[in-house]
Design an enzyme around this catalytic site. Structure first.
Site, PDB file in Angstrom:
ATOM      1  N   ASP A 143      26.635  39.197  41.877  1.00  0.00           N
ATOM      2  CA  ASP A 143      26.609  40.382  41.006  1.00  0.00           C
ATOM      3  C   ASP A 143      26.688  41.647  41.856  1.00  0.00           C
ATOM      4  OD1 ASP A 143      26.019  42.386  39.169  1.00  0.00           O
ATOM      5  OD2 ASP A 143      23.860  41.976  39.215  1.00  0.00           O
ATOM      6  N   ASP A 176      30.334  38.803  38.963  1.00  0.00           N
ATOM      7  CA  ASP A 176      31.561  39.468  38.532  1.00  0.00           C
ATOM      8  C   ASP A 176      32.702  39.221  39.518  1.00  0.00           C
ATOM      9  OD1 ASP A 176      31.061  41.477  40.667  1.00  0.00           O
ATOM     10  OD2 ASP A 176      29.474  42.164  39.315  1.00  0.00           O
ATOM     11  N   ASP A 178      40.875  28.811  34.427  1.00  0.00           N
ATOM     12  CA  ASP A 178      40.515  27.728  33.515  1.00  0.00           C
ATOM     13  C   ASP A 178      41.369  27.852  32.256  1.00  0.00           C
ATOM     14  OD1 ASP A 178      38.899  25.545  32.621  1.00  0.00           O
ATOM     15  OD2 ASP A 178      37.243  26.391  33.766  1.00  0.00           O
ATOM     16  N   ASP A 225      29.375  21.506  34.812  1.00  0.00           N
ATOM     17  CA  ASP A 225      28.923  20.707  33.675  1.00  0.00           C
ATOM     18  C   ASP A 225      27.995  19.569  34.079  1.00  0.00           C
ATOM     19  OD1 ASP A 225      30.066  21.991  31.504  1.00  0.00           O
ATOM     20  OD2 ASP A 225      31.946  20.878  31.616  1.00  0.00           O
TER      21      ASP A 225
END
Length: 556
Positions: A21, A29, A98, A332
């Site tokens: 960040d 970011d 993605d 995931d």
């Protein structure tokens, strides 16, 4: 097999919300990624896959896209993405985005228009069905729990399909207009200079019809059945994937890696063969071996022999058909060091062992952020600290099954996706150097012990070892063998031994002692050289004594 530009590379996945960040708002970011390109280059990374950073309400952390052409302001601007692509190219690095096209967000303009007129033009961009006898159109259970059907607000009996979260309506790939819109978007990003895509949940594109009344045998007491059944029942997905390949990927020489689960042996050439739909696909076999359709409380523990056997089976099925992408973790999944190393055996040496086993297999290795420093699972203190929607659903399921709150928390702790999403541990400064604000997800308290800054100063650290593995893959002396050579198991029946040859221009033997106790191994021939090891190899004649969790790479 035809050689491609990407095969000799090392790839790295970034979960942008948790990487770095620069604004002080607790959310990672794009500028944070730009600022760490030299770090990644020093690690030995060539390809960077960035999890979704498009405009999104973040119901599923960015996998619910409201605008495919716009970077979410939380992560930066489109100009920041342009700069990231440009800065990566200066370093001979490549950016993957993605590709999430099974579904979009319910806040996407298409869906807003569809629900405004459920019989109109945009309704055909999605799957709208009438309910049956006062119930949902069929009995499928969402990946995140509950029905895949949600009633359209303002209607009496009209539902829309969402295999994932209710804020992720499935797109209707049978509609050629939808496909044209998607191909236009893919080519727009490729024309901007990205190198390709990781392709999300791709086997879900093809549905079975008619959806209304298409029930599967119930697998839980709720009377529903997993929507995964649909993947096996649906036929003809190749028409979509082949069209996407020919319209988008081939003309751009793009690299694509598919999120493909439970593929059959017959499908492997179709997916990643010479004219496959994708360049590569991830190897989920080891992770999937623990899965239970009943719930996380019923999942197995992956034993050392299971992990080895799963890896060996993938190598047997895939080679020489195509190139697999090897992983031990991603956004995931739990941290690989906790998933594949028994709790009582976890150590820095064991982490290096696991790194060796992944990086020396035949295929394109993907390192997930933090893997290179051996980041570990976080210990959940309370379900209220959890962000992940699948974890919240599985926790509720555990309580329904009669587990106590403490037991349920322990069960979901093993599998929660938050394990991989805690902020990257850069230093022992406050919040692990991730942010000057309040991090969106708690930082793992072990950041004072496990962080990049301290490991960069330590030649014996996990990070330093990963650098050696990446460098070995690119070493002109061994590259041809490690990247393209045959993979041949060595003593595959030996309990808790993971060993294999890589044979090409040279003969390399990778030995991994998957236990704490030492063992003696008879070598097949004289050793020319110890290439790399996480220990001090004990060689005598044609034998080697492997210490606990020793991983040693030999040239024979």
């Amino acid at each position: 097999m035809k050689k491609e530009w990407w095969q000799e590379k090392v790839a790295y996945q970034i979960y942008p919300k948790s990487f770095l960040d620069t604004k002080g708002n607790g959310i990672g970011d794009l500028r944070g990624i730009i600022g760490k390109l030299d770090y990644l280059k020093g690690l030995g990374i060539d390809i960077i896959w960035i999890s979704p950073c498009f405009l999104s309400p973040l119901a599923d952390q960015g996998y619910d896209i409201a605008d495919y052409y716009k970077i979410d302001p939380r992560f930066g601007t489109n100009e920041d993405m342009d700069e990231l692509i440009s800065e990566a190219k200066k370093r001979d690095m490549y950016i993957l985005l993605d590709l999430v096209v099974n579904h979009c967000s319910d806040e996407h303009e298409w869906f807003k228009k569809a629900v405004a007129d459920p019989k109109g033009h945009y309704a055909n961009y999605f799957h709208f069905e009438e309910g049956v006898d006062g119930h949902a159109p069929n009995n499928w259970r969402s990946y995140f729990g509950g029905s895949v059907w949600e009633k359209v607000e303002g209607t009496e009996n009209t539902y829309y399909l969402h295999l994932f979260h209710k804020k992720q309506p499935d797109l209707n790939w049978e509609n050629p207009e939808v496909r044209e819109e998607i191909y236009k978007m893919i080519n727009w990003w490729l024309d901007k200079g990205i190198a390709g895509f990781r392709i999300d949940a791709i086997l879900n594109l093809k549905k079975v019809f008619p959806l209304q009344g298409y029930n599967f045998p119930a697998d839980r007491e709720d009377g529903m059945a997993s929507c995964r059944n649909m993947i096996y029942a649906a036929k003809g997905i190749g028409e979509f994937l082949g069209e996407m390949r020919d319209r988008c990927f081939k003309p751009h020489h793009a690299f694509t890696v598919g999120e493909v689960f439970n593929e059959t042996e017959e499908q492997i050439p179709e997916f990643i063969g010479e004219n496959g739909y994708f360049s590569s696909m991830f190897d989920f076999r080891a992770h999937s071996s623990a899965h239970s359709e009943i719930g996380w409380f019923d999942a197995e523990t992956v034993s050392p022999n299971m992990y080895r056997d799963c890896c060996f089976l993938t190598q047997k099925l895939v080679n020489p058909v195509g190139f697999i992408s090897t992983i031990i973790e991603n956004h995931d999944e739990s941290r690989g060091v906790n998933f594949y190393i028994p709790k009582e055996d976890l150590s820095e040496k064991a982490k290096k062992f696991l790194a060796t086993m992944q990086m020396l297999q035949r295929g394109l290795p993907f390192i997930y952020q933090g893997q290179e420093i051996g980041m570990e699972n976080i210990v959940l203190e309370n379900i209220s600290t959890v962000d992940d929607i699948s974890t919240i659903d599985e926790y509720a399921l555990c309580l329904e099954e009669g587990f106590s709150e403490k037991e349920a928390l322990a069960i979901v702790n093993r599998f929660t996706r938050d394990n991989a999403r805690t902020p990257m541990q850069w230093s022992d400064d406050e919040n692990a150097g991730f942010t000057k604000g309040k991090p969106w997800l708690p930082v793992n308290p072990n950041y004072t012990r496990i962080n990049v800054e301290s490991q960069e100063r330590d030649e014996d650290s996990v990070l330093s070892y990963y650098k050696k593995l990446c460098a070995l893959r690119k070493n002109p002396e061994y590259k041809e063998t490690i990247v393209y050579g045959d993979f041949i198991p060595f003593m595959p029946e030996e309990d808790r031994l993971m060993a294999f040859y890589r044979k090409g221009e040279k003969t390399i033997l990778v030995l991994g002692n998957y236990r704490k106790e030492e063992r003696e191994i008879e070598l097949p021939s004289e050793v020319k050289k110890v290439i790399l090891s996480n220990a001090e190899p004990c060689l005598f004649g044609k034998k080697i004594r492997l210490s606990g969790y020793e991983a040693t790479i030999l040239e024979l």
